[in-house]
Design a protein around this motif. Structure first.
Motif, PDB file in Angstrom:
ATOM      1  N   SER A 221       0.858  -1.189   0.000  1.00  0.00           N
ATOM      2  CA  SER A 221       0.000   0.000   0.000  1.00  0.00           C
ATOM      3  C   SER A 221       0.890   1.234   0.000  1.00  0.00           C
ATOM      4  CB  SER A 221      -0.907   0.031   1.238  1.00  0.00           C
ATOM      5  OG  SER A 221      -1.624   1.258   1.313  1.00  0.00           O
ATOM      6  N   ASN A 222       0.356   2.365  -0.468  1.00  0.00           N
ATOM      7  CA  ASN A 222       1.106   3.612  -0.376  1.00  0.00           C
ATOM      8  C   ASN A 222       0.890   4.303   0.965  1.00  0.00           C
ATOM      9  OD1 ASN A 222      -1.562   4.281  -1.015  1.00  0.00           O
ATOM     10  ND2 ASN A 222      -0.974   6.135  -2.112  1.00  0.00           N
ATOM     11  N   ASP A 223       0.095   3.710   1.831  1.00  0.00           N
ATOM     12  CA  ASP A 223      -0.107   4.183   3.199  1.00  0.00           C
ATOM     13  C   ASP A 223       0.604   3.190   4.120  1.00  0.00           C
ATOM     14  OD1 ASP A 223      -1.095   4.577   5.825  1.00  0.00           O
ATOM     15  OD2 ASP A 223      -3.034   5.273   5.099  1.00  0.00           O
ATOM     16  N   THR A 224       1.615   3.635   4.825  1.00  0.00           N
ATOM     17  CA  THR A 224       2.426   2.726   5.637  1.00  0.00           C
ATOM     18  C   THR A 224       1.580   1.981   6.661  1.00  0.00           C
ATOM     19  OG1 THR A 224       4.343   4.169   5.348  1.00  0.00           O
ATOM     20  CG2 THR A 224       4.451   2.583   7.146  1.00  0.00           C
ATOM     21  N   ARG A 225       0.611   2.664   7.268  1.00  0.00           N
ATOM     22  CA  ARG A 225      -0.235   2.006   8.268  1.00  0.00           C
ATOM     23  C   ARG A 225      -1.050   0.883   7.640  1.00  0.00           C
ATOM     24  NH1 ARG A 225      -3.375   7.126  10.372  1.00  0.00           N
ATOM     25  NH2 ARG A 225      -3.401   7.367   8.109  1.00  0.00           N
ATOM     26  N   VAL A 226      -1.564   1.125   6.434  1.00  0.00           N
ATOM     27  CA  VAL A 226      -2.343   0.092   5.736  1.00  0.00           C
ATOM     28  C   VAL A 226      -1.440  -1.063   5.332  1.00  0.00           C
ATOM     29  CG1 VAL A 226      -3.720  -0.403   3.677  1.00  0.00           C
ATOM     30  CG2 VAL A 226      -4.101   1.710   4.954  1.00  0.00           C
ATOM     31  N   ALA A 227      -0.236  -0.762   4.840  1.00  0.00           N
ATOM     32  CA  ALA A 227       0.698  -1.823   4.455  1.00  0.00           C
ATOM     33  C   ALA A 227       1.030  -2.712   5.645  1.00  0.00           C
ATOM     34  CB  ALA A 227       1.965  -1.208   3.862  1.00  0.00           C
ATOM     35  N   LEU A 228       1.240  -2.112   6.805  1.00  0.00           N
ATOM     36  CA  LEU A 228       1.522  -2.892   8.011  1.00  0.00           C
ATOM     37  C   LEU A 228       0.316  -3.745   8.392  1.00  0.00           C
ATOM     38  CD1 LEU A 228       3.188  -3.749  10.427  1.00  0.00           C
ATOM     39  CD2 LEU A 228       2.578  -1.592  11.556  1.00  0.00           C
ATOM     40  N   ALA A 229      -0.874  -3.171   8.338  1.00  0.00           N
ATOM     41  CA  ALA A 229      -2.087  -3.942   8.633  1.00  0.00           C
ATOM     42  C   ALA A 229      -2.240  -5.097   7.639  1.00  0.00           C
ATOM     43  CB  ALA A 229      -3.314  -3.031   8.590  1.00  0.00           C
ATOM     44  N   ASN A 230      -1.905  -4.850   6.376  1.00  0.00           N
ATOM     45  CA  ASN A 230      -1.984  -5.901   5.362  1.00  0.00           C
ATOM     46  C   ASN A 230      -0.991  -7.034   5.664  1.00  0.00           C
ATOM     47  OD1 ASN A 230      -3.918  -4.475   3.968  1.00  0.00           O
ATOM     48  ND2 ASN A 230      -2.546  -3.768   2.356  1.00  0.00           N
ATOM     49  N   ALA A 231       0.218  -6.666   6.070  1.00  0.00           N
ATOM     50  CA  ALA A 231       1.211  -7.690   6.409  1.00  0.00           C
ATOM     51  C   ALA A 231       0.708  -8.571   7.540  1.00  0.00           C
ATOM     52  CB  ALA A 231       2.530  -7.030   6.779  1.00  0.00           C
ATOM     53  N   ARG A 232       0.126  -7.942   8.553  1.00  0.00           N
ATOM     54  CA  ARG A 232      -0.395  -8.714   9.676  1.00  0.00           C
ATOM     55  C   ARG A 232      -1.562  -9.591   9.249  1.00  0.00           C
ATOM     56  NH1 ARG A 232      -0.159  -3.508  13.816  1.00  0.00           N
ATOM     57  NH2 ARG A 232       2.018  -3.799  14.497  1.00  0.00           N
ATOM     58  N   ALA A 233      -2.422  -9.066   8.384  1.00  0.00           N
ATOM     59  CA  ALA A 233      -3.565  -9.853   7.900  1.00  0.00           C
ATOM     60  C   ALA A 233      -3.103 -11.028   7.050  1.00  0.00           C
ATOM     61  CB  ALA A 233      -4.511  -8.962   7.105  1.00  0.00           C
ATOM     62  N   ALA A 234      -2.067 -10.816   6.236  1.00  0.00           N
ATOM     63  CA  ALA A 234      -1.533 -11.899   5.411  1.00  0.00           C
ATOM     64  C   ALA A 234      -0.944 -13.002   6.279  1.00  0.00           C
ATOM     65  CB  ALA A 234      -0.480 -11.360   4.446  1.00  0.00           C
ATOM     66  N   LYS A 235      -0.214 -12.612   7.304  1.00  0.00           N
ATOM     67  CA  LYS A 235       0.348 -13.607   8.227  1.00  0.00           C
ATOM     68  C   LYS A 235      -0.771 -14.384   8.912  1.00  0.00           C
ATOM     69  CE  LYS A 235       3.320 -14.271  12.236  1.00  0.00           C
ATOM     70  NZ  LYS A 235       4.138 -13.659  13.293  1.00  0.00           N
ATOM     71  N   GLU A 236      -1.796 -13.672   9.364  1.00  0.00           N
ATOM     72  CA  GLU A 236      -2.922 -14.328  10.023  1.00  0.00           C
ATOM     73  C   GLU A 236      -3.638 -15.283   9.069  1.00  0.00           C
ATOM     74  OE1 GLU A 236      -7.089 -13.137  12.331  1.00  0.00           O
ATOM     75  OE2 GLU A 236      -5.612 -11.591  11.861  1.00  0.00           O
ATOM     76  N   ALA A 237      -3.656 -14.940   7.771  1.00  0.00           N
ATOM     77  CA  ALA A 237      -4.297 -15.796   6.765  1.00  0.00           C
ATOM     78  C   ALA A 237      -3.459 -17.022   6.440  1.00  0.00           C
ATOM     79  CB  ALA A 237      -4.561 -14.994   5.501  1.00  0.00           C
ATOM     80  N   GLY A 238      -2.221 -17.071   6.937  1.00  0.00           N
ATOM     81  CA  GLY A 238      -1.383 -18.240   6.736  1.00  0.00           C
ATOM     82  C   GLY A 238      -0.313 -18.102   5.686  1.00  0.00           C
ATOM     83  N   ALA A 239      -0.142 -16.900   5.113  1.00  0.00           N
ATOM     84  CA  ALA A 239       0.886 -16.700   4.093  1.00  0.00           C
ATOM     85  C   ALA A 239       2.268 -16.910   4.688  1.00  0.00           C
ATOM     86  CB  ALA A 239       0.769 -15.300   3.490  1.00  0.00           C
ATOM     87  N   ASP A 240       3.167 -17.446   3.870  1.00  0.00           N
ATOM     88  CA  ASP A 240       4.543 -17.672   4.304  1.00  0.00           C
ATOM     89  C   ASP A 240       5.389 -16.413   4.237  1.00  0.00           C
ATOM     90  OD1 ASP A 240       4.655 -20.753   4.574  1.00  0.00           O
ATOM     91  OD2 ASP A 240       3.678 -20.415   2.644  1.00  0.00           O
ATOM     92  N   ALA A 241       4.973 -15.446   3.410  1.00  0.00           N
ATOM     93  CA  ALA A 241       5.707 -14.192   3.237  1.00  0.00           C
ATOM     94  C   ALA A 241       4.757 -13.194   2.596  1.00  0.00           C
ATOM     95  CB  ALA A 241       6.935 -14.400   2.352  1.00  0.00           C
ATOM     96  N   VAL A 242       5.194 -11.935   2.542  1.00  0.00           N
ATOM     97  CA  VAL A 242       4.416 -10.900   1.870  1.00  0.00           C
ATOM     98  C   VAL A 242       5.274 -10.226   0.806  1.00  0.00           C
ATOM     99  CG1 VAL A 242       2.862 -10.455   3.802  1.00  0.00           C
ATOM    100  CG2 VAL A 242       5.003  -9.168   3.632  1.00  0.00           C
ATOM    101  N   LEU A 243       4.606  -9.773  -0.239  1.00  0.00           N
ATOM    102  CA  LEU A 243       5.242  -9.029  -1.325  1.00  0.00           C
ATOM    103  C   LEU A 243       4.852  -7.572  -1.158  1.00  0.00           C
ATOM    104  CD1 LEU A 243       6.899  -9.373  -3.989  1.00  0.00           C
ATOM    105  CD2 LEU A 243       4.692  -9.528  -5.172  1.00  0.00           C
ATOM    106  N   MET A 244       5.863  -6.691  -1.035  1.00  0.00           N
ATOM    107  CA  MET A 244       5.615  -5.302  -0.660  1.00  0.00           C
ATOM    108  C   MET A 244       6.250  -4.317  -1.636  1.00  0.00           C
ATOM    109  SD  MET A 244       3.935  -4.463   2.152  1.00  0.00           S
ATOM    110  CE  MET A 244       3.208  -5.261   3.581  1.00  0.00           C
ATOM    111  N   VAL A 245       5.418  -3.535  -2.310  1.00  0.00           N
ATOM    112  CA  VAL A 245       5.924  -2.445  -3.143  1.00  0.00           C
ATOM    113  C   VAL A 245       6.276  -1.249  -2.264  1.00  0.00           C
ATOM    114  CG1 VAL A 245       4.585  -3.092  -5.186  1.00  0.00           C
ATOM    115  CG2 VAL A 245       3.611  -1.485  -3.537  1.00  0.00           C
ATOM    116  N   PRO A 246       7.181  -0.396  -2.732  1.00  0.00           N
ATOM    117  CA  PRO A 246       7.359   0.892  -2.055  1.00  0.00           C
ATOM    118  C   PRO A 246       6.132   1.762  -2.322  1.00  0.00           C
ATOM    119  CG  PRO A 246       8.623   0.858  -4.076  1.00  0.00           C
ATOM    120  CD  PRO A 246       8.046  -0.513  -3.922  1.00  0.00           C
ATOM    121  N   PRO A 247       5.914   2.797  -1.530  1.00  0.00           N
ATOM    122  CA  PRO A 247       4.728   3.631  -1.731  1.00  0.00           C
ATOM    123  C   PRO A 247       4.671   4.234  -3.131  1.00  0.00           C
ATOM    124  CG  PRO A 247       5.702   4.076   0.395  1.00  0.00           C
ATOM    125  CD  PRO A 247       6.681   3.215  -0.338  1.00  0.00           C
TER     126      PRO A 247
END
Length: 292
Positions: free
Chosen positions: A78-104
């Motif tokens: 996400s281009n919003d750091t807070r949203v990107a962090l929330a997404n990372a946590r949601a992906a981990k909770e969903a069982g993902a092994d890793a996250v793919l993160m673009v810069p803003p």
């Protein structure tokens, strides 16, 4: 941690909704054909059109269907750091092994802003992070020295999907970040040179359509058999190009409907179906590759 052919999965839609049965069948085919990882909800997966609840439902479906057979790297940027962090946590909770993160994107932060963005995510969630450097879409470029700074500071930043289109970046990043920093190509048409320079795999659009040949191409590269890799490259190169002959993922969804009859090729606005010249190019490339 990651290597080989890793499809950036399309998301099938029917009547505006995620077609779960078709998605599960696509994942199963990918694994059976030799794909070594899966990326749900990336650009090719039309993640930009998904609300958060749907986005992470799709990640959960992918994780469930993969059932630990291959790693799942969930798109979470996400281009919003807070949203990107929330997404990372949601992906981990969903069982993902890793996250793919673009810069803003759109905001166009400077290099310090890019570093601080990934600092907040890396410190806020212990999921492994694969950076996604794609200046053509984000209008921001993670410079080599910034990437080295990020990789050196945060052990859970494990690699990069490099779609900069600059092959020498592989060598520059290898020197700056270390040989163990996992570099994955983000461009199918450049993957041969990328692998020869020290890459470990490709997060691939073409693998949606040709998972077996893409897996064999990557296996040949990793084994140092560049004669075999070149032969497969010659077979697939027109398809690599044709899948970007119109706005992605229009062409790849059309190609999947040809290779897997009945696969839903529906897209969400603002994406529209591939135009006639693109469909013609895809048809010719599929024939050249021996896929139809």
């Amino acid at each position: 941690m990651f290597s080989g052919s890793i499809p950036a999965l399309v998301t099938p839609f029917e009547n505006g909704e995620v077609a779960e049965k078709a998605y599960r069948a696509l994942i199963e085919w990918q694994i059976n054909e030799g794909s070594s990882g899966l990326v749900p909800c990336g650009t090719t997966g039309e993640a930009a059109t998904m609300p958060a609840e749907e986005h992470f439902r799709v990640v959960r479906i992918c994780v469930d269907q993969a059932a630990g057979r291959v790693p799942v790297i969930a798109g979470a940027g996400s281009n919003d750091t807070r949203v990107a962090l929330a997404n990372a946590r949601a992906a981990k909770e969903a069982g993902a092994d890793a996250v793919l993160m673009v810069p803003p994107y759109y905001n166009r932060p400077n290099q310090e802003g890019i570093f601080r963005h990934f600092e907040a995510i890396a410190n806020g969630c212990d999921v492994p992070i694969v950076l996604y450097n794609v200046p053509g879409r984000t209008v921001t470029d993670i410079h080599v020295d910034t990437m080295a700074r990020i990789a050196g500071a945060f052990p859970n930043v494990v690699g990069v999907k490099d779609a900069s289109g600059v092959v020498q970046r592989v060598s520059e990043q290898r020197a700056a970040c270390g040989a163990d920093f996992c570099q994955l190509s983000g461009n199918d048409d450049m993957a041969l040179g990328f692998m020869a320079s020290g890459g470990r795999g490709c997060i691939s659009v073409t693998a949606n359509v040709a998972p077996g040949p893409c897996a064999r191409f990557q296996a040949a590269c990793l084994a140092g058999d560049y004669g075999e890799a070149l032969a497969i490259q010659d077979r697939l190169f027109p398809l690599h190009r044709a899948l970007f002959s119109d706005a992605s993922p229009g062409p790849v969804k059309y190609a999947l409907s040809r290779v897997r009859p009945g696969f839903p090729a529906e897209l969400r606005l603002p994406m529209t179906p591939a135009g006639e010249p693109s469909r013609w190019a895809v048809d010719q490339a599929l024939e050249h590759a021996g896929l139809v």
